[in-house]
Motif scaffolding. Structure first.
Motif, PDB file in Angstrom:
ATOM      1  N   ARG A 129       0.776  -1.182   0.059  1.00  0.00           N
ATOM      2  CA  ARG A 129       0.201   0.141   0.073  1.00  0.00           C
ATOM      3  C   ARG A 129       0.782   1.455   0.107  1.00  0.00           C
ATOM      4  N   GLY A 130       2.064   1.235   0.301  1.00  0.00           N
ATOM      5  CA  GLY A 130       2.913   2.410   0.496  1.00  0.00           C
ATOM      6  C   GLY A 130       2.469   3.389   1.349  1.00  0.00           C
ATOM      7  N   LEU A 131       2.580   4.637   0.670  1.00  0.00           N
ATOM      8  CA  LEU A 131       2.153   5.980   1.194  1.00  0.00           C
ATOM      9  C   LEU A 131       0.717   5.963   1.300  1.00  0.00           C
ATOM     10  N   THR A 132      -0.118   5.201   0.517  1.00  0.00           N
ATOM     11  CA  THR A 132      -1.529   5.176   0.585  1.00  0.00           C
ATOM     12  C   THR A 132      -1.981   4.555   1.967  1.00  0.00           C
ATOM     13  N   HIS A 133      -1.275   3.712   2.629  1.00  0.00           N
ATOM     14  CA  HIS A 133      -1.648   3.265   3.669  1.00  0.00           C
ATOM     15  C   HIS A 133      -2.051   3.921   4.852  1.00  0.00           C
ATOM     16  N   GLU A 134      -3.246   4.253   5.260  1.00  0.00           N
ATOM     17  CA  GLU A 134      -3.933   5.339   6.095  1.00  0.00           C
ATOM     18  C   GLU A 134      -3.411   5.335   7.461  1.00  0.00           C
TER      19      GLU A 134
END
Length: 336
Positions: free
Chosen positions: A72-77
């Motif tokens: 998820r990278g930087l989209t991981h909330e």
């Protein structure tokens, strides 16, 4: 370009006085400090980073190790909230941040080598496989380090209060009349999982409730596929649970899909609860009952403790800093 000498000339003081005033030294009077700062701002003075590094032997740059395996990278909330808090507090304290990697111009280097190459003053390990040799090498170095959600003997850790969060969640579910509560948990190697599992058992035991082995399923954080499989197994038991706890709000979606496929409804036929308090979980129908983690606060505290370790190494203790979350009562846990 405006220099320190230019500001000193404008204010009629020495360059040493200007330097002390701009760096917050206590032996400069408040009126003088304000006058020098105002003059520097009017003249457009900016300290030279290279000169400051030579003088202070610091780079004013913090390394961030963020290796998130779920893709998820930087989209991981959860992690994006922590990183945002980390970045903003670092900038407020006068530091830049740079992500650590082990590749540089077609030359592989270890995390520690990259930190030395960049001359980081300190490192925040936000997400990584802590059993990897490269991560262990970094942890055992003399670089000031703060970790998130991982306890290591020689560095401060900042984490969400997973014990309190799980306790509050189970107590709320119990208050709604549920006695048959199942738990699909995350990876066993995670310190977060260990804290949540222990709290789950402690709270169930405090109510004199037995947890059948069949009610415990190992999944993975953010993995909807594994969680869907575990949900199906739980619902097909001869004596199924009335409520299922999920490792996080994202993985929970895999469980909801299975519940729909089996012709069941939440919370009429089966109750569910998540963890993290993501925005999506509060936009779903029914709204998910979950624990919202204060990710911004975790990131801010991580930077504050790291900078204290860098700037006050002799007086800064190694600590475990716990940040409380918040129970969000949604609509996914029905009454029995």
């Amino acid at each position: 370009m405006v220099s320190l000498k230019d500001v000193a000339k404008r204010c009629g003081v020495s360059t040493a006085t200007v330097s002390k005033a701009l760096n917050g030294h206590s032996d400069i009077g408040e009126k003088t400090r304000i006058r020098i700062k105002e003059a520097a701002q009017e003249m457009g003075y900016f300290p030279n980073a290279a000169a400051r590094a030579l003088k202070t032997n610091r780079s004013y740059n913090l390394g961030v190790l963020f290796k998130e395996e779920a893709g998820r990278g930087l989209t991981h909330e959860y992690f994006s909230g922590i990183l945002n808090g980390f970045k903003e507090k670092a900038e407020e304290l006068g530091y830049d941040i740079t992500f650590i990697n082990n590749e540089h111009v077609n030359h592989k280097m270890s995390y520690l080598e990259h930190c030395k190459y960049r001359n980081f003053d300190g490192v925040g390990i936000v997400c990584a496989r802590f059993d990897e040799p490269e991560v262990q090498e970094l942890l055992q170095s003399n670089i000031p380090i703060v970790t998130v959600d991982y306890v290591y003997y020689n560095c401060t850790v900042v984490s969400s209060n997973n014990v309190k969060g799980m306790n509050e969640l189970v107590r709320y579910i119990y208050s709604k009349g549920h006695r048959k509560i199942a738990y699909i948990y995350g990876e066993k190697h995670s310190a977060v999982t260990r804290d949540r599992l222990t709290s789950f058992f402690q709270t169930m035991e405090s109510f004199n409730l037995n947890v059948p082995d069949d009610y415990l399923k190992e999944g993975e954080y953010l993995d909807t596929r594994l969680v869907a499989k575990a949900t199906r197994e739980l619902l097909n038991l001869p004596d199924p649970p009335t409520c299922i706890l999920y490792p996080d709000d994202t993985a929970l979606i895999g469980g909801i899909n299975v519940i729909d496929e089996m012709g069941l409804k939440v919370p009429d036929d089966i109750s569910i609860a998540g963890f993290d308090g993501t925005k999506v979980s509060q936009m779903m129908s029914p709204k998910i009952t979950t624990i919202r983690q204060n990710t911004r606060k975790i990131g801010e505290e991580a930077v504050k403790r790291l900078v204290q370790r860098i700037e006050q190494p002799k007086t800064t203790l190694v600590e475990r800093v716990i940040i409380n979350g918040e129970l969000l009562v949604g609509e996914s846990v029905g009454g029995i």
